[in-house]
Design an enzyme around this catalytic site. Structure first.
Site, short mmCIF file in Angstrom:
data_model
loop_
_atom_site.label_atom_id
_atom_site.label_comp_id
_atom_site.label_asym_id
_atom_site.label_seq_id
_atom_site.Cartn_x
_atom_site.Cartn_y
_atom_site.Cartn_z
CE LYS A 113 6.13 8.60 -0.82
NZ LYS A 113 6.16 7.22 -0.40
P1 NAD Z 1 -1.93 7.32 6.86
O1 NAD Z 1 -1.86 8.57 6.81
O2 NAD Z 1 -2.61 5.95 6.85
O3 NAD Z 1 -1.35 6.72 8.00
C1 NAD Z 1 -0.11 7.96 9.44
C2 NAD Z 1 -0.55 7.66 10.45
O4 NAD Z 1 0.34 8.59 11.32
C3 NAD Z 1 -2.18 8.24 10.94
O5 NAD Z 1 -2.30 7.26 12.27
C4 NAD Z 1 -1.70 9.40 11.84
O6 NAD Z 1 -2.16 9.94 12.96
C5 NAD Z 1 -0.06 8.98 12.72
N1 NAD Z 1 0.74 9.97 12.46
C6 NAD Z 1 1.13 11.04 12.02
N2 NAD Z 1 2.00 11.80 13.16
C7 NAD Z 1 2.16 11.56 13.68
C8 NAD Z 1 3.03 11.23 14.80
N3 NAD Z 1 3.49 12.50 15.20
N4 NAD Z 1 3.23 10.58 16.02
C9 NAD Z 1 2.09 9.35 16.36
N5 NAD Z 1 1.89 9.12 15.14
C10 NAD Z 1 1.60 10.45 13.93
O7 NAD Z 1 0.02 6.73 6.49
P2 NAD Z 1 0.27 5.67 6.20
O8 NAD Z 1 0.16 5.35 4.57
O9 NAD Z 1 -0.05 4.57 7.03
O10 NAD Z 1 1.90 5.82 5.95
C11 NAD Z 1 2.82 5.89 6.71
C12 NAD Z 1 4.03 6.37 6.28
O11 NAD Z 1 4.72 4.97 5.77
C13 NAD Z 1 4.81 7.34 5.64
O12 NAD Z 1 6.02 6.97 6.53
C14 NAD Z 1 4.55 6.31 4.32
O13 NAD Z 1 5.61 7.18 3.54
C15 NAD Z 1 5.59 4.88 4.63
N6 NAD Z 1 5.27 4.11 3.55
C16 NAD Z 1 3.90 3.70 3.24
C17 NAD Z 1 3.39 2.41 2.80
C18 NAD Z 1 1.73 2.33 1.79
O14 NAD Z 1 0.97 1.08 1.25
N7 NAD Z 1 0.55 3.18 2.75
C19 NAD Z 1 4.16 2.17 1.92
C20 NAD Z 1 5.69 2.22 2.02
C21 NAD Z 1 5.23 3.42 2.83
#
Ligand code: NAD
Length: 423
Positions: A113
């Site tokens: 990561k």
């Molecule tokens: P992103 O930046 O696209 O979206 C994050 C979202 O969470 C945004 O809408 C933001 O406003 C919201 N957010 C942040 N803090 C918050 C809070 N306290 N309460 C409510 N909403 C909140 O990120 P993403 O890529 O969607 O990733 C989200 C999660 O999924 C992370 O934990 C990431 O590690 C995990 N993840 C992502 C992927 C991927 O393919 N992008 C794959 C596996 C896991």
């Protein structure tokens, strides 16, 4: 036999949670102490200073990290997040979870990561390009198609990956499309990658609902986070017939008892940058969303949002972890005691890394698969992984998380035993 942790960590942190999950699995699997000690710490890690020349000519310094937790089963794989609070311990935890996730869904990868402590919303596109390129060039030989392959995560996207791919390629004098995944389609990105984490989550959420006999009754869901994972999950769950009654982002939440129109909400977010103010629902607090009476709660934002302080008030029947590490070990125990089924992150959000693997395989073959091929193979792997974990959990009486972690740790341990210890 019980293994003994030898490295101090901050109580309540994602790293403490990740290490505790590992020690539980190691105890269950009766791993020897030496192997446990190797698995509990990263293989390699790098902390770099990333100076950024702002558009106004001033310079700010941002700290960047990349942690490769394990490389026994293949090159390291894991996302890069841009988030102001990111620190080395958060990245260590996320890297360890990537190792287990890749092993659980049987990908030939280790786990990694990365992160840069920066708030992308406060920077122009030109500044984000400069900071991304400098971070990638500081990582130098650390990353590459057969070493460590980044992907998007919180605060980064396909464009970020394009800049990293170009920086790595230019530095080495060859074009290396397999050096990152989650790239734009025009650079060799895979069809189906953008929604892959959300689709994988939807597949296991429907399996979990079906295992509870809830699928025929138009089940309800609440989704925390409306970014790459959460927005797609809300849309695909709604498309599958689930009534998505609430979603949130960091600014607030919206609720509609009859179900939200997710496509209209996506358009509202595209225009305003937030789910708040959406006309098709009533306002709600982000905290209240986590406590709604719904069949499925999908935390898709950040770590540690379900904790000892709110887990007793969670009324969902099933929690499907789109985010990495959204449930602390204390909350996990409370939810278990209250009979809430928790589908763990390393299973529920594995769709993203599975299609990343397909993208990397396509780049290595210099060949493109159709979106139908990608989706069919994703469905196959997610369903197979769900069945394996669910069946073993029913057999042993252990939770889905304990079961999934134990399967993954055993696969990594086996690779260590087969390779032996150098020298
Ligand atoms: P992103 O930046 O696209 O979206 C994050 C979202 O969470 C945004 O809408 C933001 O406003 C919201 N957010 C942040 N803090 C918050 C809070 N306290 N309460 C409510 N909403 C909140 O990120 P993403 O890529 O969607 O990733 C989200 C999660 O999924 C992370 O934990 C990431 O590690 C995990 N993840 C992502 C992927 C991927 O393919 N992008 C794959 C596996 C896991």
């Amino acid at each position: 036999m019980t293994v003994t942790a030898s490295i101090p960590v901050v109580a309540g942190s994602p790293l403490a949670a990740a290490r505790r999950q590992l020690s539980d699995a190691a105890t269950y699997l009766e791993l020897d102490q030496g192997l446990y000690d190797m698995l509990s710490r990263p293989r390699r890690e790098m902390t770099v200073s990333v100076p950024l020349r702002r558009d106004d000519g001033t310079i700010t310094i941002h700290t960047g990290f990349r942690v490769q937790h394990n490389l026994s089963r293949g090159p390291a794989k894991g996302g890069i997040r841009f988030r102001p609070s990111v620190d080395i311990d958060e990245v260590r935890a996320l890297a360890m979870w990537m190792t287990w996730k890749c092993a659980l869904v049987d990908l030939p990868y280790g786990g990694a990561k990365g992160g840069v402590a920066i708030d992308p919303r406060l920077h122009s596109r030109a500044e984000l390009e400069r900071v991304t390129r400098r971070y990638a060039s500081e990582l130098g030989e650390f990353i590459g198609p057969d070493r460590d392959i980044p992907a998007p995560d919180v605060g980064t996207d396909a464009q970020t990956m394009a800049w990293i791919m170009d920086t790595v390629s230019t530095g080495r004098g060859v074009t290396l499309p397999a050096s990152v995944t989650g790239k734009p389609l025009g650079l060799g990105g895979s069809l189906g990658r953008a929604d892959s984490t959300s689709l994988g989550l939807t597949i296991v959420a429907l399996e979990a609902l079906s295992s509870h006999g809830l699928l025929p009754y138009r089940p309800t869901a609440a989704v925390q986070g409306f970014g790459k994972v959460g927005a797609g999950a809300a849309r695909l769950l709604a498309d599958a017939g689930v009534r998505v009654v609430a979603v949130s982002d960091e600014y607030g939440a919206v609720y509609a008892a009859g179900g939200l129109d997710i496509r209209a909400l996506e358009e509202h977010v595209r225009l305003t940058g937030t789910v708040t103010g959406f006309g098709g629902g009533e306002p709600l607090t982000g905290a209240a969303l986590l406590e709604l009476r719904v069949d499925v709660l999908a935390p898709c934002a950040i770590e540690g949002v379900l904790h000892a302080g709110n887990a007793r008030r969670v009324q969902a029947r099933i929690v499907v972890e789109g985010a990495n590490g959204p449930t602390t070990p204390e909350a996990d125990a409370i939810l278990r005691a209250r009979d809430v089924l928790v589908v763990p992150d390393i299973l529920a959000n594995a769709g993203g890394v599975i299609v990343s693997y397909f993208e990397w395989a396509q780049a290595n073959q210099a060949y493109r698969w159709t979106s139908a091929e990608v989706e069919e193979r994703l469905r196959e792997r997610m369903t197979e992984s769900w069945r394996q974990v669910h069946a073993a959990s029913l057999r042993t009486g252990r939770s889905l998380r304990e079961t999934a972690t134990a399967i993954a740790v055993e696969r990594v341990a086996e690779a260590h035993r087969l390779r032996g210890l150098y020298p």
